[in-house]
Design a protein around this motif. Structure first.
Motif, PDB file in Angstrom:
ATOM      1  N   VAL A 155       0.870  -1.246   0.364  1.00 34.38           N
ATOM      2  CA  VAL A 155      -0.241  -0.223  -0.170  1.00 34.38           C
ATOM      3  C   VAL A 155       1.167   1.236   0.339  1.00 34.38           C
ATOM      4  N   ARG A 156       1.503   1.357   0.792  1.00 30.17           N
ATOM      5  CA  ARG A 156       2.888   2.506   1.137  1.00 30.17           C
ATOM      6  C   ARG A 156       3.591   2.923  -0.541  1.00 30.17           C
ATOM      7  N   ASP A 157       3.653   1.418  -1.226  1.00 31.39           N
ATOM      8  CA  ASP A 157       4.176   1.639  -3.102  1.00 31.39           C
ATOM      9  C   ASP A 157       3.164   2.699  -3.723  1.00 31.39           C
ATOM     10  N   TRP A 158       2.452   1.805  -3.242  1.00 31.85           N
ATOM     11  CA  TRP A 158       0.700   2.677  -4.338  1.00 31.85           C
ATOM     12  C   TRP A 158       0.311   4.168  -3.741  1.00 31.85           C
ATOM     13  N   ILE A 159       0.285   3.958  -2.255  1.00 31.44           N
ATOM     14  CA  ILE A 159      -0.574   5.501  -2.214  1.00 31.44           C
ATOM     15  C   ILE A 159       0.834   6.467  -2.232  1.00 31.44           C
ATOM     16  N   GLU A 173      -2.769  13.726  -2.024  1.00 29.36           N
ATOM     17  CA  GLU A 173      -3.417  14.774  -2.021  1.00 29.36           C
ATOM     18  C   GLU A 173      -4.937  15.003  -2.607  1.00 29.36           C
ATOM     19  N   MET A 174      -5.274  13.974  -3.029  1.00 32.09           N
ATOM     20  CA  MET A 174      -7.065  14.257  -2.854  1.00 32.09           C
ATOM     21  C   MET A 174      -7.951  14.264  -1.955  1.00 32.09           C
ATOM     22  N   VAL A 175      -7.606  15.330  -0.501  1.00 33.63           N
ATOM     23  CA  VAL A 175      -7.958  15.359   0.221  1.00 33.63           C
ATOM     24  C   VAL A 175      -8.045  16.369   0.827  1.00 33.63           C
ATOM     25  N   TYR A 176      -9.588  16.714   1.389  1.00 28.10           N
ATOM     26  CA  TYR A 176     -10.163  18.309   1.549  1.00 28.10           C
ATOM     27  C   TYR A 176      -9.970  19.101   2.290  1.00 28.10           C
ATOM     28  N   PHE A 207      -1.479   5.327   5.429  1.00 32.98           N
ATOM     29  CA  PHE A 207      -1.616   6.731   5.303  1.00 32.98           C
ATOM     30  C   PHE A 207      -1.993   7.880   6.068  1.00 32.98           C
ATOM     31  N   ALA A 208      -3.093   6.975   7.187  1.00 33.65           N
ATOM     32  CA  ALA A 208      -3.885   8.101   7.734  1.00 33.65           C
ATOM     33  C   ALA A 208      -2.876   9.268   8.819  1.00 33.65           C
ATOM     34  N   GLY A 209      -2.064   8.280   9.168  1.00 35.92           N
ATOM     35  CA  GLY A 209      -0.733   9.389  10.131  1.00 35.92           C
ATOM     36  C   GLY A 209      -0.701  10.806   9.655  1.00 35.92           C
ATOM     37  N   GLN A 210       0.154  10.636   8.560  1.00 37.11           N
ATOM     38  CA  GLN A 210       0.477  11.389   7.604  1.00 37.11           C
ATOM     39  C   GLN A 210       0.057  12.090   7.121  1.00 37.11           C
ATOM     40  N   VAL A 211      -1.709  12.053   6.358  1.00 34.06           N
ATOM     41  CA  VAL A 211      -2.066  13.383   6.098  1.00 34.06           C
ATOM     42  C   VAL A 211      -3.411  13.739   6.689  1.00 34.06           C
ATOM     43  N   GLY A 213      -3.167  13.304  10.221  1.00 32.89           N
ATOM     44  CA  GLY A 213      -2.893  12.968  11.897  1.00 32.89           C
ATOM     45  C   GLY A 213      -3.873  12.363  12.617  1.00 32.89           C
ATOM     46  N   ILE A 214      -4.412  11.106  12.188  1.00 29.26           N
ATOM     47  CA  ILE A 214      -4.310   9.823  12.694  1.00 29.26           C
ATOM     48  C   ILE A 214      -3.523   9.300  12.671  1.00 29.26           C
ATOM     49  N   PRO A 215      -3.777   8.595  14.591  1.00 30.24           N
ATOM     50  CA  PRO A 215      -2.577   7.204  14.486  1.00 30.24           C
ATOM     51  C   PRO A 215      -3.102   5.777  14.200  1.00 30.24           C
ATOM     52  N   PRO A 216      -2.588   5.021  13.875  1.00 31.54           N
ATOM     53  CA  PRO A 216      -3.555   3.340  13.508  1.00 31.54           C
ATOM     54  C   PRO A 216      -4.610   2.923  14.182  1.00 31.54           C
TER      55      PRO A 216
END
Lengths: 343, 343
Positions: A155-159, A173-176, A207-211, A213-216
């Motif tokens: 997933v990391r490679d893809w995202i 980048e397609m986040v609001y 990706f939620a942590g970086q994008v 700021g929400i931890p696993p």
């Protein structure tokens, strides 16, 4: 050298001061309008923004009769269509399709087997004609049969590389932008923010942590069964080809109870899949907040609701009316859509 | 009045200062021995305590080559026998038995039906002769058929009133003082502490916040299925008579992945039910910490391990030896057992 560096630093500082002065001057009208510390600059000054700020102040201001202790300030967010876009297909489905193509050389039998045969010919519609069974098969071959560590790497490679077919941007980048501000605003006011999505829990965590700021540990989502095994003496978790939990519709309040253990005081969604989550948040008594993102901007994003198969918003839109939930009119309420602008 | 109060305050202050001076004087030798800010005062200065402190310093001290970012400092704790006692029977089983007695008047049929008939005659051994099926039946009638809210209230009433049959203390007092200190010490060093227990997730959440300082969303446990329903228009979650997840043995790493989404860097348990959790924590690479509480103090607590049905510690004790895990010898490593002293 020392002297030169000092001069360089000083001149850089002088330039920065000048820039800052200019920026401050330019932004004075905006500051006067929204206050010097507007936490939601990408939101227009409409009733929607006011409703959000009013709610947050009611439950957080010292002395408010509706004050909620910080520990109980739980806010849950759907992901697809609420925090990031979901058109023309759910991004996780795009991931799965890319994986099918990548895996195809190892599966010659897919050339004659649906839904893979159609998919590999580029016929998405034909592939999805098999309905939920076809999607389940695609998800199974792309989301199981590997360890959790291996899946995370895939997933990391893809995202970090795959591009959205219309904007050409990374999916992450397609986040609001307005929702990123809202997440930060709530956290700044003592809220703990969670994702509660029909999407895959292990997929979003990458990706939620970086994008966002929400931890696993603050991600709730759909999942497959896991199997603990020792492989060459090393412990692994295998992702099995069997559904464990479907975190959608009535599954969302269940997922919330399983993972969070208390009712959110605020919930944010965009489709009928979020209806029960919003009902659950609203049903807890006291001051609560429920919000739907309504996709009304065909130009800058996409416009869809009652007739869409993706992000189908029908019953929940009616409920918003009768229950008095807040509805974001994307076109009029959002100054900016994506961090990079718009579609 | 004003003058009198001032004098009272002043003299009270004077007395307090005097007391403080005396206390400081008396505790000087202790301070010299363990350092002025010993975070683990209930631990004797043995190799066990040193191993804990060494680990924490290695992963948290600035400049340490083994530094772990705060976000990854995940520590998981078993509950029964690790954070609180588990003898003569698991406390949650004591809860279930009390509930059977409370519910019996509404279930006349139980008088002739096992395991209830034996239970109601006070014959616990006879009731449990039915093995896991008997326990499942007892758990089902006491842990389902009500909403999550109703269950929470029932547990709260019980935990604040029911007394341990041997110590006469509230069950919530039967927690290990050294482990409370350890939880606080880890949190003070940027760790996020989780419970990962075979016990019921909704049961533990009722008291874990107050007793351990661990919020509901950081509890992982066994659970039954939940059903989202509208009752008179209000949303509820019904507890169903069906197992959802068994958070024991190989289930513990699975529960950890489901709820936390990453491998702990430290794990704490006391029985074979914790073996896989400790393996999972140790298997993550880098500096890791695995600890077993060995119940060796028959006088102040209980002494049991390889032959016990409750807190059975056999394979995990062997693994501790071969893997070099830390083993707490309760009798020699713990200065204090319970906050109120000992059994």
């Amino acid at each position: 050298m020392m002297v030169g560096d000092t001069i360089l630093v000083m001149s850089r500082r002088a330039t920065l001061s000048g820039l800052l002065a200019i920026l401050l001057f330019l932004s004075l009208p905006a500051l006067a309008q929204t206050g010097a510390t507007d936490p939601l600059p990408s939101w227009n000054d409409t009733a929607t923004k006011k409703a959000i700020v009013t709610f947050v102040e009611r439950v957080t201001k010292d002395g408010s009769p509706d004050l909620v202790p910080s520990a109980d300030r739980i806010a849950t967010f759907d992901n697809d269509g609420t925090l990031w876009a979901e058109q023309p297909i759910y991004f996780q489905l795009a991931f799965a399709l890319d994986r099918v193509k990548a895996l195809a050389p190892m599966h010659p039998e897919w050339q004659d087997k649906e839904p893979f045969a159609s998919l590999l010919k580029g016929d998405l519609k034909g592939a999805l004609a098999g309905g939920e069974a076809a999607i389940f098969e695609i998800v199974t071959v792309t989301h199981s049969g590997m360890t959790t560590d291996e899946f995370e790497k895939i997933v990391r490679d893809w995202i970090t590389t795959a591009k959205h077919p219309i904007t050409g941007r990374l999916y992450s980048e397609m986040v609001y932008e307005p929702m990123l501000e809202l997440l930060a605003y709530l956290r700044g006011n003592g809220f703990k923010t969670f994702i509660v999505s029909g999407g895959g829990i292990d997929f979003m965590r990458v990706f939620a942590g970086q994008v966002y700021g929400i931890p696993p540990e603050q991600i709730v989502g759909s999942s497959g069964k896991l199997n603990f095994e020792l492989r060459d003496g090393r412990p692994i978790l295998m992702k099995m080809p069997e559904l464990n939990f479907n975190d959608d519709k009535t599954g969302k309040p269940v997922g919330i109870q399983m993972h969070i253990g208390r009712q959110p005081i605020a919930a944010f969604g965009n489709s009928d899949g979020d209806l029960q989550m919003l009902e659950w948040a609203e049903g807890g008594g006291g001051v609560r907040f429920a919000l739907l993102v309504h996709h009304t901007d065909a130009e800058r994003e996409w416009a869809y609701d009652r007739k869409s198969s993706i992000g189908h918003l029908d019953k929940a839109l009616d409920a918003a009316q009768t229950e008095g939930w807040t509805v974001v009119d994307m076109k009029n309420d959002w100054k900016t859509i994506f961090p990079f602008g718009s579609k």
